[in-house]
Design an enzyme around this catalytic site. Structure first.
Site, short mmCIF file in Angstrom:
data_model
loop_
_atom_site.label_atom_id
_atom_site.label_comp_id
_atom_site.label_asym_id
_atom_site.label_seq_id
_atom_site.Cartn_x
_atom_site.Cartn_y
_atom_site.Cartn_z
N ASP A 180 -12.22 11.11 7.24
CA ASP A 180 -13.21 12.20 7.25
C ASP A 180 -13.03 13.14 8.45
OD1 ASP A 180 -14.35 10.94 5.00
OD2 ASP A 180 -15.62 9.70 6.27
N ARG B 54 0.84 -1.20 0.00
CA ARG B 54 0.00 0.00 0.00
C ARG B 54 0.88 1.25 0.00
NH1 ARG B 54 -5.70 0.36 0.71
NH2 ARG B 54 -6.19 2.57 0.42
N THR C 93 -14.97 15.16 -0.23
CA THR C 93 -16.31 15.36 0.32
C THR C 93 -16.74 14.13 1.10
OG1 THR C 93 -17.40 14.52 -1.67
CG2 THR C 93 -17.05 16.89 -1.54
N HIS C 94 -17.64 14.36 2.05
CA HIS C 94 -18.22 13.27 2.84
C HIS C 94 -19.72 13.50 2.92
CE1 HIS C 94 -18.81 10.20 5.78
NE2 HIS C 94 -19.24 11.05 6.69
N ASP D 121 -6.68 14.82 5.72
CA ASP D 121 -5.56 14.55 6.63
C ASP D 121 -5.42 13.03 6.78
OD1 ASP D 121 -7.60 13.78 8.34
OD2 ASP D 121 -7.30 15.41 9.78
N ALA D 122 -4.69 12.58 7.79
CA ALA D 122 -4.41 11.16 7.93
C ALA D 122 -5.58 10.37 8.50
CB ALA D 122 -3.17 10.96 8.81
#
Length: 202
Positions: free
Chosen positions: A146, A66, A109-110, A142-143
């Site tokens: 959401d 990953r 977006t969420h 960010d990490a």
């Protein structure tokens, strides 16, 4: 010069199309310079190709880890020198390498009013909880999941007869409008991230 946008997609690309349509007007202040995806043969890539926008694909399965994929994705995006990266229905979490390169200028977006109902099932979770309003959130990635600083939010009423599908469809309409308007403002006016606050015109 218009701001340079790289848009990342995983599916049909309806949010991408809305940005492409808006960017056709020079007054919008932004230009989509590339569209990337984490899978082949999706409508989002076809939309970009029809618009004459370069595309690239970075599939997790093509990399040994990953982390390797995340570095490769960052490299592919960097080749187009974006001012802003827009995750438009991109269904992968970016990692340390990507955020190292594009942290503070990647938005997503969420389909809920953050910080409520994070994760994959925002509309379902909102409906199950019985809230009277929900909506969508545009945030700086960010990490976390959401959890980034909020750029904009739009409110959608929950109707008594809503299903998850009907609610999600109305959220998508508001989400798309919010995304297009906010990305245009970020491009034209600039922005600053100060802790948990995002200030447009910064």
């Amino acid at each position: 010069m218009p701001a340079r946008l790289v848009v990342l997609v995983s599916g049909s690309g309806t949010n991408l199309q809305a940005i492409l349509d808006a960017a056709a007007d020079p007054a919008y202040g932004a230009q989509v310079v590339a569209v990337g995806a984490d899978r082949d043969d999706i409508e989002g890539l076809a939309r970009a190709e029809r618009a004459g926008v370069p595309t690239f694909v970075a599939k997790v399965s093509d990399y040994t880890s990953r982390e390797h994929w995340d570095r490769a994705l960052a490299d592919k995006v960097a080749a187009f020198e974006p001012d802003l990266v827009v995750l438009a229905g991109f269904m992968k979490l970016v990692g340390e390498s990507f955020l190292g390169a594009f942290g503070g200028r990647t938005v997503n977006t969420h389909p809920a009013l953050s910080p409520s109902f994070p994760g994959m099932h925002g509309p379902r979770d909102a409906l199950d909880y019985g809230v009277k309003v929900t909506g969508a959130t545009l945030f700086v990635v960010d990490a976390g999941v959401d959890t980034g600083a909020i750029v904009a939010q739009t409110v959608v009423p929950v109707e008594d007869d809503d299903t998850v599908e009907s609610l999600h469809e109305r959220i998508k309409v508001g989400e798309r409008s919010m995304l297009v308007e906010s990305v245009g403002r970020m491009a034209r006016e600039g922005f600053a991230v100060e802790g948990r606050r995002v200030r447009l015109g910064g």
